[in-house]
Design an enzyme around this catalytic site. Structure first.
Site, PDB file in Angstrom:
ATOM      1  CE  LYS A 113      10.349   4.619   3.566  1.00 11.36           C
ATOM      2  NZ  LYS A 113       9.204   5.486   3.229  1.00 11.36           N
TER       3      LYS A 113
HETATM    4  C1  PLP Z   1       8.058   5.666   3.934  1.00 10.78           C
HETATM    5  C2  PLP Z   1       7.209   6.871   3.670  1.00 10.78           C
HETATM    6  C3  PLP Z   1       6.243   7.319   4.594  1.00 10.78           C
HETATM    7  C4  PLP Z   1       5.936   6.582   5.880  1.00 10.78           C
HETATM    8  O1  PLP Z   1       6.976   6.665   6.809  1.00 10.78           O
HETATM    9  P1  PLP Z   1       7.034   5.649   8.059  1.00 10.78           P
HETATM   10  O2  PLP Z   1       8.344   5.877   8.688  1.00 10.78           O
HETATM   11  O3  PLP Z   1       6.895   4.271   7.459  1.00 10.78           O
HETATM   12  O4  PLP Z   1       5.893   5.978   8.948  1.00 10.78           O
HETATM   13  C5  PLP Z   1       5.526   8.470   4.291  1.00 10.78           C
HETATM   14  N1  PLP Z   1       5.726   9.139   3.139  1.00 10.78           N
HETATM   15  C6  PLP Z   1       6.646   8.735   2.220  1.00 10.78           C
HETATM   16  C7  PLP Z   1       6.788   9.505   0.964  1.00 10.78           C
HETATM   17  C8  PLP Z   1       7.424   7.590   2.453  1.00 10.78           C
HETATM   18  O5  PLP Z   1       8.320   7.194   1.532  1.00 10.78           O
END
Ligand code: PLP
Length: 471
Positions: A113
């Protein structure tokens, strides 16, 4: 470039108008009117670029209301080796023949993120400064999103963050990551309750329109178009690293929850990046896997949403999914509205299995999917450690397991590594009997002074706190 809503409101908006917004006023999600196409000559030109240069070229196709020199400076300041650990920003390594891991989790909070949130922090500061406005970001987190938002917004002018989290329920590492921030514009609110209580509070505060306007309340959730756009860049960067020339195809496997990450892959593919398959990897919360297998999209109840060892994928519905469905149904906004507002609203599900467009999800759009369990994660983490001396986190393990179910001869498969194992140490210990290494900069963070206030699980208490700290 103008942006439209998936539910058909007639107004078209520009990038900076939707930057600070969540949903469109008609309840839909914003998408560009068209996907700019990158031809062979463009790919050839982009192949040699550094990550911030590539980000600038790509963002420029979608953003025409920030002067080029400013956008370039924002990209250069965001994607640095200091912030992301290496000059490549998203280094690729081959795990076994034809299977690669693309590292997206070497940013400040060790999860993917950061890739988008770090850019968002700089875009917000820029745009708020230009307007002479302030924004108070209110959020709810059970871990990754909140910390990524705080590390992106810390010290940014014009921005405050009020992040609610369930008191005592995040992992000790995640708590330490967030609560050790001493920046005066970052406010950690530990709510006596569970994550759902935090989400309810955010909803209650945001639906008090007078309060929302008076205190300029905003959000940074995953439906924000700028976040999605930032993620498109690393699909190109991964492609260039896995191939020697632009006539090759690759596939990606994406650990998925809210469909934000893999939706960026869909955008990259729609722009003409030679992607063969986009594999959606889910855990036991298999809303998306069910759709791609059966054509039925069924939102889960709270009781039917499992707490798993890949918790950032524990979702009851996939908030970005409407973007893909809009494209799948031929960008028919009335049909999208009928599915998401009509059928989903009244039945909690819709069924495209008998609709001819469903076959295009796999065919024309290249989607595939797989589902993993806790036992799969443990087995994949052990196997990867044993055979390749590589430690992966639980979300990436969901990805790797799914990837192996969709390999095609001669087509490199790139698994997106979405977090580092230290964030989910408990499961690593369960799998391997020992804890993962911790990056040096996180040594001893549990012992640092903490900046957090406890509040009861009620919206009025949170409003009072915000009002007090916005003066
Ligand atoms: C948020 C997240 C996901 C999922 O991503 P999306 O965009 O919600 O599909 C997968 N792995 C980690 C470690 C995350 O923080």
């Amino acid at each position: 470039m103008r942006y439209l809503s998936t539910r058909g409101q007639p107004e078209r908006r520009r990038f900076c108008e939707i930057l600070l917004e969540g949903l469109a006023p008609d309840g839909g999600l914003y998408l560009p009117e068209r996907y700019p196409q990158v031809d062979a000559a463009t790919l050839a030109k982009w192949r040699g670029l550094s990550y911030p240069e590539l980000a600038f070229e790509l963002l420029s196709l979608y953003i025409d209301d920030i002067p080029a020199a400013d956008l370039k400076a924002i990209c250069a300041k965001t994607y640095t080796a200091e912030i992301f650990g290496t000059a490549e920003i998203v280094p690729l390594r081959e795990l076994e023949d034809g299977v690669y891991l693309e590292a997206l989790s070497n940013g400040p909070t060790l999860a993917f993120k950061d890739m988008a949130m770090q850019l968002l922090g700089n875009l917000f500061e820029y745009e708020l400064g230009r307007r002479g406005e302030e924004l108070n970001i209110l959020g709810a987190t059970s871990g990754d999103t909140g910390s990524a938002a705080e590390y992106a917004m810390r010290g940014k002018k014009g921005v405050r963050v009020f992040m609610t989290s369930p008191d005592g329920r995040m992992s000790p590492f995640q708590q330490a990551q967030m609560f050790s921030l001493q920046d005066p514009n970052i406010h950690n609110l530990a709510v006596t309750g569970v994550f759902d209580d935090c989400q309810d509070i955010v909803k209650a505060v945001s639906s008090d329109l007078d309060f929302k306007r008076k205190y300029r309340i905003g959000t940074v959730n995953s439906i924000n178009w700028a976040r999605l756009l930032a993620q498109v860049v690393y699909y190109f960067a991964g492609y260039f690293q896995a191939t020697g020339s632009n006539d090759k195809q690759v596939s990606f496997t994406v650990p998925s929850g809210n469909f934000g990450n893999v939706c960026a892959g869909h955008v990259a593919r729609s722009m003409g990046l030679p992607i063969r398959t986009l594999v959606v990897a889910t855990n036991e919360n298999d809303v998306l896997d069910e759709f791609f297998r059966t054509g039925v999209y069924r939102v889960r109840s709270a009781a039917d949403t499992h707490e798993t060892s890949s918790p950032s994928m524990d979702i009851s519905k996939a908030s970005n999914f409407e973007r893909f469905v809009f494209d799948l149904v031929g960008r028919d906004a009335a049909k999208t509205r009928a599915l998401f507002e009509g059928e989903l609203g009244s039945n909690g599900r819709f069924d495209l299995s008998a609709d001819p467009v469903f076959a295009q999800a796999a065919g024309r759009f290249g989607f595939a999917s797989s589902r993993s369990t806790h036992a799969d994660r443990l087995a994949t983490i052990r196997d990867t450690d044993k055979r390749f001396a590589t430690l992966i986190d639980t979300h990436t393990a969901d990805g790797l397991k799914a990837a192996r179910e969709h390999l095609a001869p001669g087509v490199p498969m790139i698994v997106l590594e979405t977090a580092l194992p230290i964030k989910f140490a408990e499961t690593i210990v369960e799998a391997l009997g020992h804890a993962p290494d911790r990056p040096a900069r996180f040594e001893g963070i549990e012992a640092l002074p903490r900046r957090v206030v406890q509040l009861p699980a009620n919206a009025e208490a949170v409003k009072a706190y915000i009002a007090q700290h916005c003066a």
